[in-house]
Design a protein around this motif. Structure first.
Motif, PDB file in Angstrom:
ATOM      1  N   ARG A  38       0.823  -1.214   0.000  1.00  0.00           N
ATOM      2  CA  ARG A  38       0.000   0.000   0.000  1.00  0.00           C
ATOM      3  C   ARG A  38       0.855   1.261   0.000  1.00  0.00           C
ATOM      4  N   HIS A  39       2.040   1.170   0.566  1.00  0.00           N
ATOM      5  CA  HIS A  39       2.973   2.307   0.539  1.00  0.00           C
ATOM      6  C   HIS A  39       3.742   2.380  -0.782  1.00  0.00           C
ATOM      7  N   GLY A  40       3.533   1.397  -1.650  1.00  0.00           N
ATOM      8  CA  GLY A  40       4.201   1.409  -2.945  1.00  0.00           C
ATOM      9  C   GLY A  40       5.506   0.648  -2.991  1.00  0.00           C
ATOM     10  N   TYR A  41       5.763  -0.209  -1.999  1.00  0.00           N
ATOM     11  CA  TYR A  41       6.998  -0.986  -1.973  1.00  0.00           C
ATOM     12  C   TYR A  41       6.644  -2.465  -2.122  1.00  0.00           C
ATOM     13  N   HIS A  42       7.217  -3.092  -3.141  1.00  0.00           N
ATOM     14  CA  HIS A  42       6.808  -4.442  -3.522  1.00  0.00           C
ATOM     15  C   HIS A  42       7.901  -5.491  -3.326  1.00  0.00           C
ATOM     16  N   SER A  43       9.136  -5.058  -3.067  1.00  0.00           N
ATOM     17  CA  SER A  43      10.228  -6.007  -2.792  1.00  0.00           C
ATOM     18  C   SER A  43      10.943  -5.582  -1.522  1.00  0.00           C
ATOM     19  N   VAL A  44      11.443  -6.566  -0.777  1.00  0.00           N
ATOM     20  CA  VAL A  44      12.196  -6.284   0.448  1.00  0.00           C
ATOM     21  C   VAL A  44      13.317  -7.301   0.566  1.00  0.00           C
ATOM     22  N   LEU A  45      14.422  -6.846   1.135  1.00  0.00           N
ATOM     23  CA  LEU A  45      15.587  -7.711   1.375  1.00  0.00           C
ATOM     24  C   LEU A  45      16.167  -7.325   2.725  1.00  0.00           C
ATOM     25  N   ALA A  46      16.347  -8.303   3.607  1.00  0.00           N
ATOM     26  CA  ALA A  46      16.938  -8.062   4.925  1.00  0.00           C
ATOM     27  C   ALA A  46      18.061  -9.057   5.156  1.00  0.00           C
ATOM     28  N   THR A  47      19.201  -8.545   5.623  1.00  0.00           N
ATOM     29  CA  THR A  47      20.344  -9.406   5.933  1.00  0.00           C
ATOM     30  C   THR A  47      20.748  -9.196   7.388  1.00  0.00           C
ATOM     31  N   ALA A  48      21.085 -10.295   8.062  1.00  0.00           N
ATOM     32  CA  ALA A  48      21.406 -10.239   9.483  1.00  0.00           C
ATOM     33  C   ALA A  48      22.732  -9.532   9.724  1.00  0.00           C
TER      34      ALA A  48
END
Length: 266
Positions: free
Chosen positions: A133-143
């Motif tokens: 809904r905020h317009g962000y469709h991909s995410v990546l998180a690294t420890a």
């Protein structure tokens, strides 16, 4: 193969081979980042700001970048971000206990968490649609900040993109390298800070001991009493005047011609 893919192939080949070719642009950027993190940045906040800036510049498709840190009590917070929207997206994950940021930030969590289509992501029914809904469709998180010592503080480097399917193997590799750099730099920074605090504490202890010794010597000479008796005079005066022993001793030592303790304290 595109020009970008060819450049990345050269970079990967350079990292893996045993010869001594001239490093490519990405290798030079990481070398510069390493020097900056270890030599220039004295605080944890400075380290995180540099890493967030590097992620914005180096990870293809990165539109927002933030850092999640897990406190000793298990709660999460976002100390650094490139835009307040990133902090809001992180907070959705903290509130619902789901999403790659909180999963990767846990000490026993995965090294990498990502999604290429957040609006249809079944793993995170609250966070995924909120991000879309905020317009962000991909995410990546690294420890990052994996710490084997209690209380095992940990965190994650979080990267968001407007583009579906934004993060490929190249993006993941770069994010993992950045997280490793951040973890090492933070460990270095904490070690330096701990050493400086310990040194400062020892200096204060030595200074206090010296000034108390001076004050005891003044009382011994002035009143003809023993060292133990002089210390007892200082201790009782400190309690009755509600003044720290070291502060009282410093006043007596520095102004011994003007100040004396009441005769009743002897």
């Amino acid at each position: 193969m595109s020009v970008e893919e060819e450049e990345w192939a050269r970079e990967r080949a350079w990292f893996g081979q045993g010869g001594e070719p001239a490093p490519g642009p990405l290798a030079r950027q990481f070398a510069d980042l390493t020097r900056t993190l270890l030599d220039v940045t004295p605080t944890a906040g400075g380290v995180l700001k540099l890493v967030v800036g590097a992620a914005s510049a180096l990870v293809p498709g990165a539109d927002l970048v933030s850092v999640t840190l897990r406190d000793a009590d298990g709660t999460f917070h976002t100390p650094v971000e490139t835009d307040p929207v990133a902090a809001r997206l992180d907070q959705v994950q903290y509130d619902h206990g789901e999403g790659p940021c909180v999963e990767s930030a846990r000490p026993d969590g995965p090294a990498v968490g990502w999604s290429q289509d957040l609006g249809r992501e079944p793993r995170w029914p609250s966070f995924g649609p909120a991000a879309a809904r905020h317009g962000y469709h991909s995410v990546l998180a690294t420890a990052l900040l994996a710490d084997a010592r209690p209380p095992r503080l940990s965190g994650a480097l979080n990267i968001y993109s407007h583009t579906p399917g934004a993060f490929d193997a190249r993006a993941i590799d770069i994010a993992l390298l950045l997280a490793t750099h951040a973890s090492l730099a933070l460990a270095h920074t904490e070690a330096v800070a701990s050493a400086e605090l310990e040194a400062a504490h020892l200096r204060r202890a030595v200074d206090s001991r010296d000034v108390i010794g001076q004050a005891k010597g003044i009382l011994m000479q002035r009143r003809g009493i023993t060292a133990d008796e002089a210390f007892d005079v200082l201790r009782r005066a400190s309690q009755e005047l509600n003044v720290k022993l070291a502060d009282l001793a410093k006043t007596l030592a520095s102004r011994h011609t003007e100040v004396d303790l009441p005769a009743a304290e002897a």
